[in-house]
Scaffold this motif. Structure first.
Motif, PDB file in Angstrom:
ATOM      1  N   MET A   1      33.032  39.345  44.457  1.00 32.17           N
ATOM      2  CA  MET A   1      32.407  40.542  43.910  1.00 32.17           C
ATOM      3  C   MET A   1      32.887  41.768  44.685  1.00 32.17           C
ATOM      4  O   MET A   1      32.877  41.780  45.909  1.00 32.17           O
ATOM      5  CB  MET A   1      30.881  40.458  44.007  1.00 32.17           C
ATOM      6  CG  MET A   1      30.193  41.670  43.390  1.00 32.17           C
ATOM      7  SD  MET A   1      28.393  41.482  43.331  1.00 32.17           S
ATOM      8  CE  MET A   1      27.977  41.897  45.014  1.00 32.17           C
ATOM      9  N   ALA A   2      33.318  42.777  43.926  1.00 31.68           N
ATOM     10  CA  ALA A   2      33.697  44.047  44.565  1.00 31.68           C
ATOM     11  C   ALA A   2      32.630  45.079  44.227  1.00 31.68           C
ATOM     12  O   ALA A   2      31.589  45.152  44.873  1.00 31.68           O
ATOM     13  CB  ALA A   2      35.076  44.472  44.093  1.00 31.68           C
ATOM     14  N   GLY A   3      32.837  45.866  43.150  1.00 36.39           N
ATOM     15  CA  GLY A   3      31.806  46.830  42.748  1.00 36.39           C
ATOM     16  C   GLY A   3      30.651  46.165  42.022  1.00 36.39           C
ATOM     17  O   GLY A   3      29.544  46.685  41.969  1.00 36.39           O
ATOM     18  N   GLY A   4      30.909  45.006  41.444  1.00 35.45           N
ATOM     19  CA  GLY A   4      29.840  44.247  40.793  1.00 35.45           C
ATOM     20  C   GLY A   4      29.467  44.724  39.403  1.00 35.45           C
ATOM     21  O   GLY A   4      28.555  44.179  38.781  1.00 35.45           O
ATOM     22  N   HIS A   5      30.157  45.745  38.891  1.00 33.50           N
ATOM     23  CA  HIS A   5      29.693  46.327  37.635  1.00 33.50           C
ATOM     24  C   HIS A   5      30.129  45.570  36.394  1.00 33.50           C
ATOM     25  O   HIS A   5      29.688  45.884  35.291  1.00 33.50           O
ATOM     26  CB  HIS A   5      30.083  47.805  37.554  1.00 33.50           C
ATOM     27  CG  HIS A   5      29.029  48.650  38.187  1.00 33.50           C
ATOM     28  ND1 HIS A   5      28.520  48.369  39.427  1.00 33.50           N
ATOM     29  CD2 HIS A   5      28.349  49.736  37.748  1.00 33.50           C
ATOM     30  CE1 HIS A   5      27.586  49.238  39.726  1.00 33.50           C
ATOM     31  NE2 HIS A   5      27.450  50.080  38.726  1.00 33.50           N
ATOM     32  N   SER A   6      30.977  44.581  36.561  1.00 31.25           N
ATOM     33  CA  SER A   6      31.239  43.648  35.456  1.00 31.25           C
ATOM     34  C   SER A   6      30.526  42.329  35.707  1.00 31.25           C
ATOM     35  O   SER A   6      29.917  41.758  34.807  1.00 31.25           O
ATOM     36  CB  SER A   6      32.749  43.389  35.317  1.00 31.25           C
ATOM     37  OG  SER A   6      33.424  44.577  35.005  1.00 31.25           O
ATOM     38  N   LEU A   7      30.603  41.890  36.955  1.00 30.11           N
ATOM     39  CA  LEU A   7      30.072  40.565  37.274  1.00 30.11           C
ATOM     40  C   LEU A   7      28.543  40.509  37.194  1.00 30.11           C
ATOM     41  O   LEU A   7      27.976  39.567  36.620  1.00 30.11           O
ATOM     42  CB  LEU A   7      30.542  40.157  38.677  1.00 30.11           C
ATOM     43  CG  LEU A   7      30.072  38.787  39.179  1.00 30.11           C
ATOM     44  CD1 LEU A   7      30.531  37.679  38.245  1.00 30.11           C
ATOM     45  CD2 LEU A   7      30.574  38.540  40.601  1.00 30.11           C
ATOM     46  N   ILE A   8      27.881  41.510  37.747  1.00 36.73           N
ATOM     47  CA  ILE A   8      26.411  41.437  37.812  1.00 36.73           C
ATOM     48  C   ILE A   8      25.781  41.419  36.405  1.00 36.73           C
ATOM     49  O   ILE A   8      24.877  40.618  36.149  1.00 36.73           O
ATOM     50  CB  ILE A   8      25.846  42.561  38.704  1.00 36.73           C
ATOM     51  CG1 ILE A   8      26.232  42.261  40.159  1.00 36.73           C
ATOM     52  CG2 ILE A   8      24.337  42.665  38.567  1.00 36.73           C
ATOM     53  CD1 ILE A   8      25.852  43.352  41.147  1.00 36.73           C
ATOM     54  N   PRO A   9      26.252  42.264  35.470  1.00 39.79           N
ATOM     55  CA  PRO A   9      25.685  42.145  34.117  1.00 39.79           C
ATOM     56  C   PRO A   9      25.879  40.753  33.521  1.00 39.79           C
ATOM     57  O   PRO A   9      24.964  40.213  32.882  1.00 39.79           O
ATOM     58  CB  PRO A   9      26.451  43.203  33.317  1.00 39.79           C
ATOM     59  CG  PRO A   9      26.868  44.210  34.332  1.00 39.79           C
ATOM     60  CD  PRO A   9      27.146  43.430  35.587  1.00 39.79           C
ATOM     61  N   LEU A  10      27.049  40.168  33.741  1.00 35.40           N
ATOM     62  CA  LEU A  10      27.264  38.812  33.221  1.00 35.40           C
ATOM     63  C   LEU A  10      26.288  37.826  33.847  1.00 35.40           C
ATOM     64  O   LEU A  10      25.791  36.916  33.180  1.00 35.40           O
ATOM     65  CB  LEU A  10      28.697  38.344  33.524  1.00 35.40           C
ATOM     66  CG  LEU A  10      29.823  38.917  32.684  1.00 35.40           C
ATOM     67  CD1 LEU A  10      31.132  38.207  33.023  1.00 35.40           C
ATOM     68  CD2 LEU A  10      29.522  38.739  31.195  1.00 35.40           C
ATOM     69  N   MET A  11      26.032  38.015  35.134  1.00 33.99           N
ATOM     70  CA  MET A  11      25.093  37.110  35.802  1.00 33.99           C
ATOM     71  C   MET A  11      23.676  37.331  35.301  1.00 33.99           C
ATOM     72  O   MET A  11      22.909  36.383  35.145  1.00 33.99           O
ATOM     73  CB  MET A  11      25.170  37.306  37.322  1.00 33.99           C
ATOM     74  CG  MET A  11      26.489  36.814  37.921  1.00 33.99           C
ATOM     75  SD  MET A  11      26.715  37.317  39.641  1.00 33.99           S
ATOM     76  CE  MET A  11      25.377  36.419  40.443  1.00 33.99           C
ATOM     77  N   LYS A  12      23.348  38.580  35.036  1.00 35.99           N
ATOM     78  CA  LYS A  12      21.999  38.854  34.534  1.00 35.99           C
ATOM     79  C   LYS A  12      21.793  38.253  33.149  1.00 35.99           C
ATOM     80  O   LYS A  12      20.689  37.831  32.811  1.00 35.99           O
ATOM     81  CB  LYS A  12      21.745  40.362  34.512  1.00 35.99           C
ATOM     82  CG  LYS A  12      21.532  40.943  35.897  1.00 35.99           C
ATOM     83  CD  LYS A  12      21.101  42.391  35.817  1.00 35.99           C
ATOM     84  CE  LYS A  12      20.520  42.846  37.153  1.00 35.99           C
ATOM     85  NZ  LYS A  12      19.878  44.160  37.024  1.00 35.99           N
ATOM     86  N   PHE A  13      22.830  38.265  32.345  1.00 37.83           N
ATOM     87  CA  PHE A  13      22.734  37.618  31.029  1.00 37.83           C
ATOM     88  C   PHE A  13      22.922  36.099  31.136  1.00 37.83           C
ATOM     89  O   PHE A  13      22.893  35.399  30.137  1.00 37.83           O
ATOM     90  CB  PHE A  13      23.782  38.180  30.076  1.00 37.83           C
ATOM     91  CG  PHE A  13      23.435  39.544  29.528  1.00 37.83           C
ATOM     92  CD1 PHE A  13      22.251  39.740  28.828  1.00 37.83           C
ATOM     93  CD2 PHE A  13      24.281  40.622  29.705  1.00 37.83           C
ATOM     94  CE1 PHE A  13      21.927  40.986  28.313  1.00 37.83           C
ATOM     95  CE2 PHE A  13      23.955  41.878  29.201  1.00 37.83           C
ATOM     96  CZ  PHE A  13      22.781  42.059  28.503  1.00 37.83           C
ATOM     97  N   ARG A  14      23.202  35.634  32.338  1.00 36.59           N
ATOM     98  CA  ARG A  14      23.477  34.211  32.612  1.00 36.59           C
ATOM     99  C   ARG A  14      24.693  33.717  31.852  1.00 36.59           C
ATOM    100  O   ARG A  14      24.794  32.528  31.495  1.00 36.59           O
ATOM    101  CB  ARG A  14      22.248  33.339  32.347  1.00 36.59           C
ATOM    102  CG  ARG A  14      21.074  33.783  33.202  1.00 36.59           C
ATOM    103  CD  ARG A  14      20.172  32.654  33.602  1.00 36.59           C
ATOM    104  NE  ARG A  14      19.118  33.166  34.492  1.00 36.59           N
ATOM    105  CZ  ARG A  14      18.293  32.385  35.163  1.00 36.59           C
ATOM    106  NH1 ARG A  14      18.387  31.079  35.067  1.00 36.59           N
ATOM    107  NH2 ARG A  14      17.377  32.904  35.949  1.00 36.59           N
ATOM    108  N   LEU A  15      25.596  34.639  31.567  1.00 37.04           N
ATOM    109  CA  LEU A  15      26.891  34.231  31.025  1.00 37.04           C
ATOM    110  C   LEU A  15      27.789  33.772  32.162  1.00 37.04           C
ATOM    111  O   LEU A  15      28.777  33.083  31.945  1.00 37.04           O
ATOM    112  CB  LEU A  15      27.542  35.394  30.262  1.00 37.04           C
ATOM    113  CG  LEU A  15      26.755  35.856  29.029  1.00 37.04           C
ATOM    114  CD1 LEU A  15      27.348  37.128  28.436  1.00 37.04           C
ATOM    115  CD2 LEU A  15      26.724  34.750  27.972  1.00 37.04           C
ATOM    116  N   ALA A  16      27.451  34.179  33.384  1.00 40.43           N
ATOM    117  CA  ALA A  16      28.131  33.671  34.577  1.00 40.43           C
ATOM    118  C   ALA A  16      27.058  33.194  35.543  1.00 40.43           C
ATOM    119  O   ALA A  16      26.061  33.884  35.747  1.00 40.43           O
ATOM    120  CB  ALA A  16      28.972  34.767  35.224  1.00 40.43           C
ATOM    121  N   THR A  17      27.265  32.009  36.103  1.00 41.82           N
ATOM    122  CA  THR A  17      26.270  31.456  37.038  1.00 41.82           C
ATOM    123  C   THR A  17      26.978  30.908  38.275  1.00 41.82           C
ATOM    124  O   THR A  17      26.895  29.707  38.570  1.00 41.82           O
ATOM    125  CB  THR A  17      25.443  30.339  36.372  1.00 41.82           C
ATOM    126  OG1 THR A  17      26.352  29.371  35.814  1.00 41.82           O
ATOM    127  CG2 THR A  17      24.567  30.880  35.270  1.00 41.82           C
TER     128      THR A  17
END
Lengths: 457, 272
Positions: B31-47
């Motif tokens: 994770m760098a800025g997190g602005h792509s990864l965190i939304p995906l994690m919140k939607f549980r598209l990434a775990t």
């Protein structure tokens, strides 16, 4: 409420309304800002444009020809839908909106672009709405099988310190009641608005009230506040007369002070009388102590605000993108207590219904799965998607209450969707496109153009 | 709205990050800025089981250096830094412009170019810009550094040529001062493109956003331009070989149409 408003601002002799209800397993909906009136104004205002197009006159002209009383001032107009419109004066708002928008200049530019085959076409749309607010006569609501009355309750008390407490049954959730109620009291009592405290939202303090909805707070709750203040003044006047050993008939009340007519040097301020009424050492014979009065106000009629909105859109005919480039609204909500609050309500309401016209949708796939489940997909517009809105107003006092106020909380949503879609259809009229459904996303607009071009060739 | 549970490792250096990736393999996500990864994690598209946070690192991972005809950009350089860099505005104005239309100001102050490229979202702006510019990506792994040409980098939807134990450390783009354009079509200023087209160096590099499962190079358009086709004719090839998605922002046919219109406009704006 909307069912009574499909005649809009027009003198239409015959009116009937029928409504079909459908069961659905889609997202449930409930009363939303405007609650029935946006639907009504959308229908009649789209019809007016279609009539104009069919008859071959401008949308401005077809409205002018059909306004109640020719657009001139009227009071207590009995509409065919059975409502009695308290007051209206539609032409000044109409004229001012067209002037501010420079509709004549826009039409020239539109003609130039059409002539040049410019891929970016211009559209101008207007909407003259009339709405119903100030809910309102309990008797009328009873006739609609409404579950409650339409009154509002207020208490005004002058404390021993001279500060004033106002207890309001209308509970604000962001509308600025504290500010407006303080202004009403300050104006009535001739005192500094900072000396007023507005109490609300707690049934321990304010057990009576029917709340804030339907653009009713000012026209019912605010009027109740003003009427309670009048009762406080009337009682304080008796105390002042007693102190001056004068007849109440000889007491004048000005800028917060009571004095005997002709001798203004001898005066007592209403805030000082708060302590006199509290101490009760020397009140008129038989008078109850304290300066505290309450009113339950049940208006004799609804209030009917109105206004003319103009939307200007550019349509990129190659992509179908609709850009709202200008928006002008001239609204008449009767007497205004706080113009800044009025503007805030209009800005929010206008953008909210621009969103309905162009952006927001609860969309489903073929399996009934919602495909716009988050605000990322639902497309609530941001400040970047709307132009600076030009606002102006006219003032036609209501005859339904002593303040002459109407209401403005929902006006924006009642005027803007029709204005925007009328503008979209105006831009697309050279293609022979007569109607576009809401919302109008770019692919819908582009498909309509392609279909029209296919049909034409 | 609530991500699945994960472990968090705040790497003290690139070496620590690499060590963490080596240990956790597939289960870890950088994770760098997190602005792509965190939304995906919140939607549980990434775990992901482990987050390896590198966003705060400096070292040689952040900053813009122009030397000769190459612009070297540290992977942790934020979009706002690209947007406001005078060096980049001179050496590669298209990239500075594209960075300025990513998301909104708060996204641009957190998001990083390395994060955006490694995320490999076909709807993102910077991957397509990197393709049009012919960027080279530098990855560091247990066996040292390797360079990956941008045309070999995007391998599938949200998938790149990066190995699970590799860290993207830099992006190199050629100095590109020829005619350029970026035509982004969306409905709200902060949204992803429904379709976008990037043109670099007077049409030598043309790429497409959101026209398939990866950001795409528009080879047919480039070839047509090279062969001297008119802008209108070259643009007709925009959709060649593309398989755009159909969703609530438009079906595949509409996207194909948009690609043609936007390519024509971008080529014209780039002076082709």
């Amino acid at each position: 409420m909307g069912s009574f408003l499909y005649n809009g601002a027009y003198d239409i002799a015959n009116f009937s309304f029928s409504c079909d209800g459908y069961f659905t397993n889609l997202t449930p909906t409930d009363a939303y800002r405007g609650a029935g009136r946006p639907e009504a104004s959308y229908a009649i205002e789209r019809v007016m444009d279609m009539v104009a197009h069919r008859v071959g006159v401008t949308p401005e002209e077809v409205r002018l020809r059909n306004y109640i009383n020719g657009g001139e001032l009227f009071e207590n107009f009995e509409a065919a839908s059975t409502l009695t419109f308290d007051s209206g004066h539609y032409k000044p708002a109409h004229d001012r909106a067209l002037e501010l928008a420079d509709v004549a200049g826009l039409r020239q530019e539109q003609a130039r672009r059409r002539e040049a085959g410019d891929p970016v076409q211009l559209g101008v749309g207007m909407c003259t709405y009339v709405e119903i607010c100030g809910l309102a006569p309990s008797r009328a609501l009873g006739g609609l099988n409404y579950g409650a009355g339409g009154w509002e309750h207020a208490t005004v008390r002058i404390l021993p310190t001279g500060k004033v407490e106002v207890v309001s049954g209308s509970t604000p959730h962001g509308q600025g009641h504290e500010t407006a109620w303080s202004q009403i009291i300050a104006s009535k009592l001739g005192i500094d608005p900072h000396d007023v405290e507005v109490l609300h939202s707690d049934t321990a303090k304010s057990p009576l009230g029917l709340d804030t909805y339907g653009s009713r707070s000012l026209a019912v709750g605010g009027v109740a506040i003003a009427m309670a203040a009048d009762k406080v003044i009337a009682k304080a006047l008796l105390i002042a007369a007693h102190q001056f050993e004068a007849s109440p008939d000889d007491i004048v009340f000005e800028h917060g002070s009571f004095s005997v007519a002709g001798t203004p040097s001898k005066a007592v301020h209403i805030q000082e009388l708060g302590f006199a009424a509290f101490a009760a050492h020397d009140l008129p014979e038989g008078m109850e102590p304290n300066l505290q009065e309450q009113v339950s106000f049940d208006p004799p009629n609804f209030a009917f605000p109105f206004g003319t909105h103009v939307a200007v859109v550019e349509i990129d005919t190659e992509t179908g993108d609709v850009g709202l480039i200008d928006y002008i609204a001239v609204d008449d909500c009767g007497v205004q207590v706080n113009p800044l609050v009025v503007e805030g309500q209009l800005h929010g309401g206008i953008v909210q219904d621009v969103a309905q016209a162009l952006h927001e949708v609860a969309a489903y796939d073929d399996n009934g799965q919602i495909i716009t489940p988050s605000l990322m997909d639902y497309l609530v517009p941001s400040a970047a998607e709307v132009p600076s809105i030009t606002l102006d107003s006219t003032v036609t006092p209501s005859t339904s209450n002593p303040l002459g106020v109407k209401g403005v909380g929902e006006a924006g949503t009642i005027g803007s969707a029709a204005a925007v879609i009328n503008a979209v259809c105006d831009a697309l009229s050279p293609y022979g496109i007569a109607d576009i459904a809401m919302p109008a996303p770019p692919w819908t607009v582009r498909r309509a153009i392609e279909t029209a071009q296919g049909a034409g060739s | 709205m609530i991500p699945a549970a994960f472990d968090y490792i705040r790497a003290g250096s690139a070496e620590e990050a690499l060590a963490a990736l080596a240990e956790h393999g597939d289960d870890a996500k950088v994770m760098a800025g997190g602005h792509s990864l965190i939304p995906l994690m919140k939607f549980r598209l990434a775990t992901p089981g482990v987050i390896v946070d590198v966003g705060h690192l400096r070292e040689d991972l952040r900053g813009i250096t122009v030397s000769g005809d190459v612009v070297h950009i540290g992977a942790l350089t934020r979009h706002s830094e690209l947007e406001h860099s005078l060096d980049l505005a001179t050496a590669c104005p298209m990239l500075a412009h594209v960075a300025s239309v990513v998301g909104d100001p708060s996204v641009r102050h957190r998001g990083t170019i390395g994060g955006s490229l490694a995320h490999a979202d076909p709807a993102s702006d910077l991957p397509a810009a990197a393709i049009a510019l012919g960027a080279t990506l530098v990855a560091r792994g247990p066996n040292g550094e390797r360079e990956i040409g941008v045309d070999d980098f995007f391998t599938g939807f949200l998938e790149s040529a990066l190995q699970p134990d590799e860290l993207l450390t830099a992006i190199r783009v050629p100095v590109a001062t020829g005619g350029w354009a970026y035509e982004k079509f969306n409905r709200r200023a902060q949204d992803w493109a429904i379709v976008a087209v990037a043109v670099a160096e007077g049409g030598k590099g043309v790429s497409l956003v959101n026209m398939g499962s990866t950001p795409l190079r528009a080879n047919s358009v480039q070839d047509a331009v090279a062969a001297g086709a008119s802008v209108d004719d070259a643009a007709l090839h925009a959709g060649d070989g593309a398989a755009p998605p159909s969703d609530q922002n438009g079906d595949a046919a509409y996207r194909g149409h948009l690609a043609t219109v936007l390519t024509r406009r971008a080529l014209a704006a780039a002076g082709v």
